[in-house]
Design a protein around this motif. Sequence first.
Motif, short mmCIF file in Angstrom:
data_model
loop_
_atom_site.label_atom_id
_atom_site.label_comp_id
_atom_site.label_asym_id
_atom_site.label_seq_id
_atom_site.Cartn_x
_atom_site.Cartn_y
_atom_site.Cartn_z
N ARG A 98 -7.60 11.73 -15.02
CA ARG A 98 -7.18 10.34 -14.84
C ARG A 98 -8.41 9.44 -14.76
O ARG A 98 -8.42 8.29 -15.18
CB ARG A 98 -6.39 10.24 -13.53
N SER A 150 -6.71 16.55 -18.80
CA SER A 150 -5.78 16.07 -17.77
C SER A 150 -6.39 15.05 -16.83
O SER A 150 -5.81 14.69 -15.81
CB SER A 150 -5.31 17.28 -16.95
N LEU A 193 -6.72 2.38 -11.58
CA LEU A 193 -5.98 3.61 -11.27
C LEU A 193 -4.70 3.28 -10.51
O LEU A 193 -3.63 3.82 -10.79
CB LEU A 193 -6.85 4.56 -10.45
N LYS A 203 -5.38 5.07 -17.05
CA LYS A 203 -6.49 6.02 -17.06
C LYS A 203 -7.80 5.23 -17.16
O LYS A 203 -7.81 4.11 -17.68
CB LYS A 203 -6.36 6.99 -18.23
N GLU A 218 -11.72 13.64 -7.54
CA GLU A 218 -10.88 13.59 -8.73
C GLU A 218 -11.68 13.32 -10.02
O GLU A 218 -11.30 13.77 -11.09
CB GLU A 218 -9.84 12.47 -8.55
#
Lengths: 345, 345, 345, 345
Positions: free
Chosen positions: C145, C143, C91, C96, C128
Amino acid sequence: MKNIPVAILGATGYTGAELIRLIEAHPHFEVAHLGAHSQAGKLAGEVLPGVSGRIAAMTLAAADATLPLNVELVFTALPHGAAAGSVFSALEAGKKVVDLSADFRHKTHAVYRAAYQADHPHPELFDEAVYGLTEHARDQLASARLVANPGCYPTSVLLPLIPLLKAGVIDTSSSIIIDSKSGASGAGRSAKTDLLYCELNESVKAYGLPRHRHAWEMEEWALGFAGSETKVRFVPHILPMNRGMLSTLHLSGNSSESWLDILQQAYGDEPFIKLLPQGTLPSTAGISGSNRCDIGISLLSETEVVIVSCIDNLLKGAAGQAIQNANLMFGLDETEGLATHALWP
Amino acid sequence: MKNIPVAILGATGYTGAELIRLIEAHPHFEVAHLGAHSQAGKLAGEVLPGVSGRIAAMTLAAADATLPLNVELVFTALPHGAAAGSVFSALEAGKKVVDLSADFRHKTHAVYRAAYQADHPHPELFDEAVYGLTEHARDQLASARLVANPGCYPTSVLLPLIPLLKAGVIDTSSSIIIDSKSGASGAGRSAKTDLLYCELNESVKAYGLPRHRHAWEMEEWALGFAGSETKVRFVPHILPMNRGMLSTLHLSGNSSESWLDILQQAYGDEPFIKLLPQGTLPSTAGISGSNRCDIGISLLSETEVVIVSCIDNLLKGAAGQAIQNANLMFGLDETEGLATHALWP
Amino acid sequence: MKNIPVAILGATGYTGAELIRLIEAHPHFEVAHLGAHSQAGKLAGEVLPGVSGRIAAMTLAAADATLPLNVELVFTALPHGAAAGSVFSALEAGKKVVDLSADFRHKTHAVYRAAYQADHPHPELFDEAVYGLTEHARDQLASARLVANPGCYPTSVLLPLIPLLKAGVIDTSSSIIIDSKSGASGAGRSAKTDLLYCELNESVKAYGLPRHRHAWEMEEWALGFAGSETKVRFVPHILPMNRGMLSTLHLSGNSSESWLDILQQAYGDEPFIKLLPQGTLPSTAGISGSNRCDIGISLLSETEVVIVSCIDNLLKGAAGQAIQNANLMFGLDETEGLATHALWP
Amino acid sequence: MKNIPVAILGATGYTGAELIRLIEAHPHFEVAHLGAHSQAGKLAGEVLPGVSGRIAAMTLAAADATLPLNVELVFTALPHGAAAGSVFSALEAGKKVVDLSADFRHKTHAVYRAAYQADHPHPELFDEAVYGLTEHARDQLASARLVANPGCYPTSVLLPLIPLLKAGVIDTSSSIIIDSKSGASGAGRSAKTDLLYCELNESVKAYGLPRHRHAWEMEEWALGFAGSETKVRFVPHILPMNRGMLSTLHLSGNSSESWLDILQQAYGDEPFIKLLPQGTLPSTAGISGSNRCDIGISLLSETEVVIVSCIDNLLKGAAGQAIQNANLMFGLDETEGLATHALWP
C-alpha cells in the motif's frame, strides 16, 4: 610599484570578483576596500571561492560605509539605481569613479527613464560623465572624474558599428538587426530559479523583448560617436556558458567598398581589437579571459553583410574595459594589467 | 624588461597554448620560437583562436627545427616518447629545458618501462633531471639544467600527501585510495571520437584502469620526497568541463593530531597553496585560471579522513608549474607572471 | 487503455516533472491531479517549460488539497519531513502511495532521527512501508500500500553491492569506500545562490560531509537485503551536468571468484540492469533518459576491485524506479512506460 | 504488437542512435537490421553506449549489405551523396524509405548542385520523393514510397513561416533574416578537431557562411508550400549543448492582424506544435527529448516582429519527424512512439 589604492563597491558579484582579480594582478592599482550589500561583515574568502591570501582575509564593508581616505579610485559594480548614490558620495569625497552600472550612460533624463523606468537621483552628473567606450573616448578619459563604463552588449555592437556608420556604408533607413548571444554570468549572481544550473544548462532562449535596455544605449552612442541616427532591432539570447558574448549584425549597405579596410583603418593599431581575415568569423573561445574584441565579416551578397563581434562580457564588456579606462584616467599605459591572449580552452 | 627568449615545442596543444599566454604576460620571458608537429608552416593565429598580434603572426616551426641561437629556455609540451629527443637536442645546444612530458619524471628505466610500455632513448639524463614539484624541489631548481615537470594528477595528490606522510599520520599498511576527477583538456587536442563534444558533455566516466601511468609517478615521489613506501589505488575520471582537477583522498590514520596543522606548518607561507578551514572543501571553480592548489580536510571519524585537493590541470598541473619552475631556474621571483586569484566564474 | 488515475504531489520540482513525462507516456497511468507548494494556482505550463497540451493547461493544486476521489495512486515528490503528512492523508483516503521522499526509507525512529535530525510524525507507518529497490523487493511490492522509493545514491550503490555481499566476496571488516558523482538536478529546484548556473558550471566539488544522509540508508539496506553488517565511507560530489550519477566503489576482497559471474547470476535477466564485459566501465551518457543501471568491474589486483555503477538520478534514482514499483503494485508488466535505451547524446 | 521490421543504415551516428531508441520503444516498428560504415562487424553495444539487451548484441552490417527480406521500411541516416545509392537499392528491393539525408529534398538537379556542389546519382527519383514536413505533407505521405526527411534548420524555420507567408502578412520584398542556434549533435560524430569537447565548450560561433546549404531548402519549400518567392539570409551558430535548435526570425510586415491567430488557425490542433502566449518565447529546454516544435511571437513595433522557434534537432529535426512520417506511411496514428513532453531538465 603598487601606489594607487582603490575601492570596489559591489565586490561579491561576478563583475566585482573580476575587478578584484584584475586589480590584484595590476602593477599600479591595489585593492584597499571591498564593499558589499547583504554580505557585509563576512570575509571576502567566505563569499568568493576564487580569492586567497590577503584578499580572502579582507572584511566586506557595507555598501554605504565611509571610504578610506587614501582611496583614489572607486569602481561601482552595483545595480542600476543603487549605484548613483554611491557614485555621488565618492565624488563628494574627492575620489575618481568608474561606474559599471547603467546609471551614467545616458545624457538625458528622458532616455534614462524610458530605458530604466525610474527617476534618476543625480541627473546633474549626466553632463560630466564620460561614456567610456575606450577606443572612442581617449581624449576625454585622461581628465575624467566620472566614467560611465559601457554595457556589455553596446560594447560588442558599437565597436564594429561606429567606423562603418561614419563611413556611410551601412543602410540605416531601416532598423539595424542585431542578434546577440551571451553567457550566463551577464545575468548576475542573484538567487533566482530561472538562473539555476539545470534551467540554463543544455538550453538557449531569447529574453528582454520587446525592447532590452541596451537598445537605447546603442542608439544614443551610435549617434554620439558616429553622428548617425540609427535604429536597432536588438534581440539578446542567453546561452549555457559562463562567459562570452557574441553579437551577429545582419547589415545591409554598399559592400563594394571594403568594410574590412574601413575597420582596419580605424582599429589597425588597437591592442584590444582583432580583425579577422575576410570571411573568417570569431568564436567566444578566442576572447574568453582576454580584454579583446574580435571582429569578423562575411559578405553574403553585394548588399548583404554579416558582422560577428565577440567579447568576454566580464572583461571588455565590464571589468576589463573599466581597468582600461582607469589606466587612462591615471596616465598609465592603457594595456596595464590586461590580457590580450585568451584563457583557452 | 623582457630579456629571456624562450621556445615552446608542441605549441598548438592545450598546454602549449597556455604556455604562450603565460609567457606573453610574463615580465621577463618572451616567446621567440614556436614548434609544432603537423601544423608546422601555418601561422599560430590559424591554429590557436586565443592569440592575437605578434604571436598570431608567428610561423609555426617543425618540431625538430633548429632553435634560434638566442633562446635560453625551452619548454617541451610534446607527447611522452617524442619529447626525449627534443630535450636531448636542446640541452646539447646549450639551452635549459622544462619538459612537460612524462619522459624525465622517473629515476629508473625499469619504472619508466612499466608505466609507459616503451624503451627510453635517453636514460642517461635521468639522474640530472630535477622533478619539479616546486614546493619540494626549490634547492635543486636554482641550478637545474633539465626540469621534469610533474604530471597533473601527481601534483594534486603529492602536495597534500607529502607532509602528512612525513608526519607519519597516514596508515600506509594498505593502499591509499585516490579518486580523481579531471576536466577534458587533460586528454589533449587529438581528433578522436571519444573526445568529441557530444561524447563527453553531460557525462562522466572512469578511465585508465586497471593502473593509470600516474600511479607509478605518485608512488615514486611519495617515496622520493617523504621517504615513505606508499602504494596507491588510483582511479581517475573525466568530467564535462574544460579545466580543473579534483582529487579525493580517502585516507585512514591517526586523526588525533591535527592534519590541518601539519599542512599549515608545511605550507602556511606558500603563495600557491591555500588551506581551507577544517571541514571546508574546495571546488575547482576556486582555482580555475590560477596557479593555486586548494586543499581541504574533513574528518569522518577518529581514523577516517577525507582530503580534497584542487588544481587547474593546465596551470599548477602543467604550464603554471612549468613557469614557476622556470622562474626559479633563472633566479626570478617564483610568482612572476602567475595568478593567485582564479578566473571566476 | 488509460485507466488508472494518479496524483503527483510536488509536481513542479525536477522529479515531479519527470513523473509527469513518464506517466503521460505510460499505457495505463494517467495524470489526474498535480499538487504544488508555492506555485499552487498557476497552470502547469507556466512553471514547467517541457509540458504541452492537456497537462500544460492543468491548474496546480495546493499540496494539501483534497485528492480527487477517482485517484488510485499518489506519488509524493515532496521534501523529507513534508512528505509524511501527505502520505498519511493519502493512505487514509484509500489511495496507494509511492513516496519519493526519504520519510519511509528507515525502519526505526532512531536511525531516521540520526540521519534527518528531526522527529517523524508518522513512525507507525514504518513497518508497513516497503523499501522499493525493485529488483530485491518484488515479492512485497505486489501487495504494498505504501512504497518508500529508494534514494538515488543508495540505488546506485546497493544494486552492485547486494549480490556481492551475499556471496561474501567483499571484505567488510573495514568501511567500504564509495566515491559518488551526481549531476545537479539531484540538488533540486530551490532558488539558492550555490545552485546558480555560474556557480556549478565548469566546476566540481564534494559536499555533504562528514556524513551524508544516504550513508545511513546504504548501511540499513545492505543489512536488510544482504544480511551484512556493512559500514560505508561515502563521499558524494556534484558535477556540471543535469542528469546522471556515477558511483565508484573502491572494494577489497577475494577476487579469485569472478565478481562479474556473481552479478551475472543475480541480474542476468533483469531488464534494467546492464552488466558490462570485464574491464569495461560505464559512463552516465549510456543511461541518461533510461531506467537502467549499468555496472562495470575492473580488477586492480588479486584483492583490489573497482566497481562503477551508473544511473540516471531522475529515473532509476527517482521517478523511473517509482514507476517500476507502481507497475508491480498494480499488477502490470514491470517495464511498462520505461525506456531501456538512453537518450544519447 | 511489433510487426513491421525496419532497417537503419548509418546506425552509429547520432541520428541513427536516436532512430534505434525511438523504434525500440515504438509499438509497431522493430529494428531488424543495422547498417554502418567503418564500424561494420562490431556489435552495436561496442559503438553505442546507450543501448542494451537485444540491440547491444546485434552485429553491425556493412552499409551496402543486402537487406533482410522481411524488412519493410528503411531509414537512411547517411551523409548526403552516400545516401542516394542506398535509397535506390532499397526501393529496388521493394522497401519503403525515409531518407534523412539531403539527397531527395530538392526537386531539380540545378538546385541540388548549387547547394551540394555535386552531381546527383539518381535524379530520376526527385519527382517521386515526398518532402516530409509532416504537418504540410500528410496527403502525400500516406502513399509515399520515398520520403525526403526535412533538414533540421528548415523544419524550425518553415513551420512558423508557411502559414504567415500564405496569409501574406510578412514583407518578402527583401530577404528574411534568420539567425539560428544549434546544439553540437547537429554537426555529427566525425573525429574532427573542431568538434572536440574543449573546442566547443564555453563557446559560440557562426559557421556555414556565406550561404549554408539549408538556405536553398528553406527557399525551395517556402515556395513549394506557401507559393511565396522568398529569399532568406540565414546565419547558423553552434552552441555548447548536445541537443536543441532555436531559430530567431527577424521579420517585417503588417502586425495589425494577429500573427498568433494565423498560427493558431493553422496549428491549433497539431499534437507536435505548441504556440506560446503572445510575448512569451520558448527555450530549447522545453522541447529537448520531445518531437514538438515550440513557437513564440514578440511584437517589437507595428511593423517589426520576432518569432522564435525551437525543436530538438535529433527529433523533430531528424529522427522524430522520420518516425512521424513513417507512421503515416504505414497508416498508423501519427503520434505513435513519439514524446510530446520534454525530458526536462
